[in-house]
Scaffold this active site. Structure first.
Site, PDB file in Angstrom:
ATOM      1  N   SER A  90      -2.249  -0.041   2.530  1.00 30.91           N
ATOM      2  CA  SER A  90      -1.321  -0.415   1.458  1.00 30.91           C
ATOM      3  C   SER A  90      -1.390  -1.891   1.063  1.00 30.91           C
ATOM      4  O   SER A  90      -0.605  -2.363   0.246  1.00 30.91           O
ATOM      5  CB  SER A  90       0.120  -0.046   1.854  1.00 30.91           C
ATOM      6  OG  SER A  90       0.529  -0.694   3.036  1.00 30.91           O
ATOM      7  N   PRO A 149       3.160  -3.164   3.420  1.00 30.01           N
ATOM      8  CA  PRO A 149       3.592  -2.979   2.035  1.00 30.01           C
ATOM      9  C   PRO A 149       4.063  -1.547   1.782  1.00 30.01           C
ATOM     10  O   PRO A 149       5.021  -1.326   1.039  1.00 30.01           O
ATOM     11  CB  PRO A 149       2.327  -3.310   1.236  1.00 30.01           C
ATOM     12  CG  PRO A 149       1.568  -4.261   2.128  1.00 30.01           C
ATOM     13  CD  PRO A 149       1.815  -3.771   3.522  1.00 30.01           C
ATOM     14  N   TYR A 150       3.414  -0.572   2.426  1.00 24.06           N
ATOM     15  CA  TYR A 150       3.874   0.821   2.323  1.00 24.06           C
ATOM     16  C   TYR A 150       5.344   0.937   2.740  1.00 24.06           C
ATOM     17  O   TYR A 150       6.168   1.520   2.023  1.00 24.06           O
ATOM     18  CB  TYR A 150       3.001   1.721   3.210  1.00 24.06           C
ATOM     19  CG  TYR A 150       3.573   3.095   3.480  1.00 24.06           C
ATOM     20  CD1 TYR A 150       3.559   4.089   2.508  1.00 24.06           C
ATOM     21  CD2 TYR A 150       4.135   3.411   4.724  1.00 24.06           C
ATOM     22  CE1 TYR A 150       4.087   5.356   2.764  1.00 24.06           C
ATOM     23  CE2 TYR A 150       4.651   4.671   4.985  1.00 24.06           C
ATOM     24  CZ  TYR A 150       4.624   5.640   4.002  1.00 24.06           C
ATOM     25  OH  TYR A 150       5.153   6.884   4.264  1.00 24.06           O
ATOM     26  N   GLY A 151       5.669   0.354   3.914  1.00 23.71           N
ATOM     27  CA  GLY A 151       7.041   0.410   4.415  1.00 23.71           C
ATOM     28  C   GLY A 151       8.033  -0.225   3.443  1.00 23.71           C
ATOM     29  O   GLY A 151       9.145   0.266   3.276  1.00 23.71           O
ATOM     30  N   THR A 153       7.745  -0.243   0.197  1.00 24.33           N
ATOM     31  CA  THR A 153       7.975   0.667  -0.942  1.00 24.33           C
ATOM     32  C   THR A 153       8.862   1.846  -0.531  1.00 24.33           C
ATOM     33  O   THR A 153       9.701   2.289  -1.310  1.00 24.33           O
ATOM     34  CB  THR A 153       6.656   1.201  -1.540  1.00 24.33           C
ATOM     35  OG1 THR A 153       5.948   1.985  -0.562  1.00 24.33           O
ATOM     36  CG2 THR A 153       5.772   0.091  -2.058  1.00 24.33           C
TER      37      THR A 153
END
Ligand code: NAD
Ligand code: UGA
Length: 317
Positions: A90, A149-151, A153
């Site tokens: 991510s 960054p995934y977390g 979002t």
């Protein structure tokens, strides 16, 4: 009763949920854009059984562009699982994809659910919202600090769900799923990669020292959690609520390899790589609030779940 909408219906978890809802006698609409994160033929196989079912309708569309008002006609419950998963990929330019599919798509769906007469929505959030917190086990009221960054979002979308409940009275529930495994698991995830490598006599890539732990959760337990949350959401309970969904079988990657050796009766070949940016060190959930509020309890042990997935991997070749 109206139809149930499952977003991300052709994905790993979404397709299991669709199957369970159809078995339960519900009428289901599935939406999925067949994102190219992994081979669409895998997703077609995931949803193949449901596609022939009289109570199922599959819409191939992107939540960011589809006419949601039409899609939500006659829908009285939404299970929102569509999204861009995977913590390690991510970073960099990929963040745009994560933002579009995890945040923008969720906001668009929440608006539409509100405008369609406050259709209740259950959201598939993630344990990666927590990050590396100093205290274990992880509890819903802790202040999250994602490390990927995934977390970020997933946490943003979770906040949007809470916000639409608090400000607009839209019934929503977010489920923080802890590393889900089982048949149809995504090809980028650890168990699927490990079992496929064992089957094909290839080396397994271990990130870091292998001592990192996860509270692994079998997919049928996750499906049970969604159904319990769906019933609560429909009944107007726990509006804006947040729940951990975990298997209660915390193990390190090294312990997983030992279990894989027992399950497959083969000795995995290992190769170590550096720890990956975005990976949390450990996850371990406190599920007391989920048990008390939703009646959830995980049923499947790691040994049994891994055996199911191993049999599925063998059928895939
Ligand atoms: P998956 O990739 O197999 O399924 C997600 C599906 O969503 C895919 O089929 C994809 O094509 C679809 N999709 C993506 N963006 C879309 C869009 N804009 N419009 C329509 N469809 C779209 O992933 P999964 O492992 O089944 O995860 C499902 C959900 O659960 C995701 O939101 C993920 O973040 C969350 N989650 C998964 C895990 C896990 O361990 N697998 C853990 C925590 C949270
Ligand atoms: C998983 C999902 O991929 C995310 O979408 C989800 O949001 C997240 O769970 C979650 O619980 O919220 P992850 O825990 O990284 O993320 O799951 P796996 O990909 O199965 O990895 C488990 C562990 O194995 C990690 O520590 C990872 O570093 C390790 N791993 C993974 C390896 O050592 N080698 C690999 O080839 C793959």
């Amino acid at each position: 009763m109206g139809r149930v909408l499952v977003t991300g219906a052709a994905g790993f978890i979404g397709s299991h949920l669709v199957d369970a809802l159809l078995t339960d006698g519900q009428r289901v609409t599935g939406v999925d854009c067949f994102a190219d994160y992994y081979d669409r033929r895998i997703k077609e196989q995931n949803i193949a059984a449901a596609t022939g079912h009289a109570n199922f309708r599959l819409v191939e569309a992107d939540l960011n562009t589809v006419d949601l008002a039409s899609l939500l006609q006659d829908v009285d419950l939404i299970y929102h699982l569509a999204g861009q998963p995977g913590v390690r990929g991510s970073w960099g330019g990929q963040f745009e994809v994560y933002t579009r599919n995890n945040i923008l798509a969720t906001q668009r769906l929440l608006e539409a659910a509100m405008n369609a007469g406050h259709v209740p929505l259950v959201y598939a959030s993630s344990s990666s919202a927590y990050g590396n917190l100093p205290t274990m086990p992880l509890q819903e009221e802790m202040t999250p600090a994602p490390v990927s960054p995934y977390g970020v979002t997933k946490l943003a979308a979770e906040h949007l769900c809470r916000l639409y409940s608090a400000v607009h009275g839209l019934p929503t529930i977010s489920l923080r799923l802890f590393t889900v495994y089982g048949p149809r698991q995504r090809p980028d995830m650890a168990f699927q990669r490990f079992l496929t490598a064992v089957l094909e006599n290839r080396e397994i890539a271990i990130y870091g020292d292998g001592c990192q732990t996860r509270d692994f959760t079998f997919v049928a337990d996750v499906v049970q959690a969604f159904q319990l949350a769906g019933a609560a959401c429909r009944a107007g309970q726990h509006e804006g609520g947040l729940f951990n969904i975990a298997g209660g079988t915390r193990a390190s990657v090294n312990q997983i390899l030992e279990q894989i050796a027992m399950t497959t009766d083969r000795q995995p070949l290992k190769r170590c790589f550096p720890a990956q940016p975005g990976d949390v060190r450990d996850t371990w959930a406190n599920t007391r609030w989920t048990a008390a509020s939703l009646g959830f309890s995980a049923q499947v042990t790691l040994a049994d779940g891994l055996e199911h997935q191993w049999r599925h991997v063998n059928r895939q070749v």
